[in-house]
Design a protein around this motif. Structure first.
Motif, mmCIF file in Angstrom:
data_model
loop_
_atom_site.group_PDB
_atom_site.id
_atom_site.type_symbol
_atom_site.label_atom_id
_atom_site.label_comp_id
_atom_site.label_asym_id
_atom_site.label_seq_id
_atom_site.Cartn_x
_atom_site.Cartn_y
_atom_site.Cartn_z
ATOM 1 N N LYS A 54 52.087 49.577 36.271
ATOM 2 C CA LYS A 54 50.989 49.625 37.254
ATOM 3 C C LYS A 54 50.383 48.244 37.377
ATOM 4 N N HIS A 86 47.438 49.976 42.494
ATOM 5 C CA HIS A 86 46.060 50.186 42.966
ATOM 6 C C HIS A 86 45.918 49.243 44.153
ATOM 7 N N ASP A 125 42.414 60.130 38.080
ATOM 8 C CA ASP A 125 41.805 58.821 37.790
ATOM 9 C C ASP A 125 40.606 59.017 36.853
ATOM 10 N N GLY A 162 34.063 54.612 37.971
ATOM 11 C CA GLY A 162 34.939 55.680 37.527
ATOM 12 C C GLY A 162 34.184 56.985 37.421
HETATM 13 O O1 URP Z 1 36.841 53.224 39.429
HETATM 14 C C1 URP Z 1 37.864 53.541 38.849
HETATM 15 N N1 URP Z 1 38.739 54.287 39.453
HETATM 16 N N2 URP Z 1 38.062 53.121 37.589
HETATM 17 C C2 URP Z 1 39.263 53.222 36.847
HETATM 18 C C3 URP Z 1 40.187 52.074 37.113
HETATM 19 C C4 URP Z 1 40.958 52.216 38.395
HETATM 20 O O2 URP Z 1 40.798 51.404 39.283
HETATM 21 O O3 URP Z 1 41.755 53.153 38.545
#
Ligand code: URP
Ligand code: ZN
Ligand code: ZN
Length: 458
Positions: free
Chosen positions: A152, A186, A316, A338
């Motif tokens: 990733k 991403h 996620d 997150g």
């Molecule tokens: O904001 C998020 N999703 N945090 C986890 C890291 C990512 O970008 O997946």
């Protein structure tokens, strides 16, 4: 002679990626060994699943247990996160390595495996490449040969030292693909994100909604466009994580229509929440990247699920406590990004997908079990109910009703982005390789440890 089983699950409606049928499931030595409308045999234990749905254990192909973000760590480690997973009907998680500055990929894998051993559900790892990607190219074949076949990269997070340039992306994609691996991305255009973020901050616009105004759907679509172009030129497969917007989705689908082998993942937060959350009193708690979008984006994603255009729904899962979130209240760019999700994944998709008539039961099984298992090399051991498969089962009572309440959840986040949302059913059992992890409201899997899953190259 009568068969002897370790566990029999009888009278349930067994749901697979193809159909549903009233079947008894016979389990021996951690595997499904018999499936029949009426199984005769002796068993150490029998669970009567009459009136219940029996699913394969679900796979959350995108979790982040205890990762460093914004000077803190996501609040679940593999122990607490895996208990939450089990209560969420998830029996396998695919988490990510964390590559420190100067660290080899092999070392980053070893460190992460050591942490993952605490898991109560089975686990696999995607290998993050965030530091000096070109220097790591030669390491990739050995990592794949060792059974870690998915990688990733991030097209954003430059300031956090995690971004890959498009030139580096091309080289990593080529190398991963050439050696039978799969690269996950991403996808956000970092230049656009940084420009918009700087504009908002310069004007003093720091409220949570400006997270969404900085990390726009256009930024997502732009990065998917670039990545898909490169994948097309190389003839390489590519997996886009957490597609959040209609624009991102359509860009991915257009690339697929042009012949690019592109897999698309979305997450429950992009299906059932919108950016209106950012306008709530504690809107900063919903900050996640990519941000929540509009109702129109949600509808486009649901339609794509119904049309079998999206491959995987994963969470996620990257939770933070209220204290962690509130420490940077009023400054969207400093808030740890997150959301918790692993415990809500299946209940939300069952309720707002199946019970609301948007997807069928077999579609749900494909999205949360079969496709992630196939794409990441775990099928048919995982992701289905069939003879020879791991006896990972979920027994769900579709006649119960609940609402999501943080006080009843099992991760370390002391809040839920989905608080109060009605759920059309209730978990009765989560079973991992024939061992009961969850029975009703009780976790009974303290002695059960997850098994690390390595896979053969594609
Ligand atoms: O904001 C998020 N999703 N945090 C986890 C890291 C990512 O970008 O997946
Ligand atoms: Zn991400
Ligand atoms: Zn993530």
């Amino acid at each position: 002679m009568k068969d002897k089983f370790d566990l029999l699950v009888v009278n349930g409606e067994v749901i697979t990626e193809r159909d549903s049928e009233k079947l008894d499931v016979g389990i021996r030595d951690a595997r499904v060994v018999a499936l029949s409308p009426s199984l005769k045999g002796n068993s150490d234990r029998v669970i009567d699943a009459a009136g219940k749905l029996v699913f394969p254990g679900f796979i959350d192909a995108h979790t982040h247990m205890g990762i460093p973000i914004m000077n803190t760590y996501s609040s679940d480690d593999f122990e607490s996160g895996s208990v939450a997973a089990a209560f969420g009907s998830v029996t396998t998680i695919i988490d990510f390595t964390v590559q420190e500055k100067g660290q080899t990929l092999a070392d980053s894998v070893a460190v992460r495996i050591d942490k993952a051993r605490k898991s109560h559900v089975d686990y696999a790892l995607h290998v993050n490449i965030t530091d000096q990607p070109e220097k790591r190219l030669d390491e990739i074949p050995a990592i794949i040969a060792d059974g870690f076949t998915s990688f990733k990269v991030f097209s954003t997070y430059r300031q956090a030292g995690m971004m890959i340039t498009w030139d580096e992306f091309r080289k990593v994609l080529q190398q991963v693909n050439a050696h039978g691996g799969l690269l996950c991305l991403h996808a956000e255009d970092n230049d656009l994100v940084e420009t918009l973020t700087a504009e908002h901050l310069a004007a003093g616009r720091k409220a949570a909604i400006f997270h969404a105004r900085s990390r726009t759907a256009e930024a997502e679509a732009k990065a998917i466009t670039r990545a898909a172009e490169i994948a097309g030129e190389l003839g390489a497969s590519l997996y886009i994580v957490h597609v959040s917007s209609q624009a991102g989705l359509e860009t991915g689908l257009n690339a697929r229509a042009r012949g690019v082998n592109i897999y698309l993942e979305t997450c429950p937060q992009y299906l059932v929440l919108t950016e209106e959350c950012y306008r709530r009193e504690n809107g900063h708690r919903w900050i996640t990247t990519p941000p929540l979008r509009t109702q129109q984006d949600c509808e486009a994603l649901w339609q794509a699920l119904a049309d079998d255009q999206i491959d995987v729904v994963a969470t996620d899962h990257c939770p933070f406590t209220i204290q962690q979130k509130d420490a940077s209240r009023g400054a969207f760019h400093l808030t740890p990004n997150g959301l918790p999700g692993v415990e809500a994944l299946f209940p939300l998709l069952y309720t707002y997908g199946v019970a609301h008539g948007r997807v069928t039961l077999p579609q749900l099984v494909r999205l949360l079990a079969k496709r992630p298992a196939e794409i990441f090399g775990l099928y048919p051991q995982k992701g289905t109910i069939q003879i020879g498969a791991d006896a990972d089962l979920v027994i769900w009572d579709p006649n119960a009703e609940e609402a999501i309440a943080a006080k009843h959840l099992h991760g370390k986040a002391d809040w839920s982005p989905y608080e109060g949302m009605p759920i059309a059913g209730k978990l009765e059992y989560t079973i991992l390789r024939g061992q009961v992890l969850v029975q009703g409201d009780e976790f009974v899997g303290q002695e059960v440890r997850g098994v690390e899953r390595r896979v053969a190259k594609r």
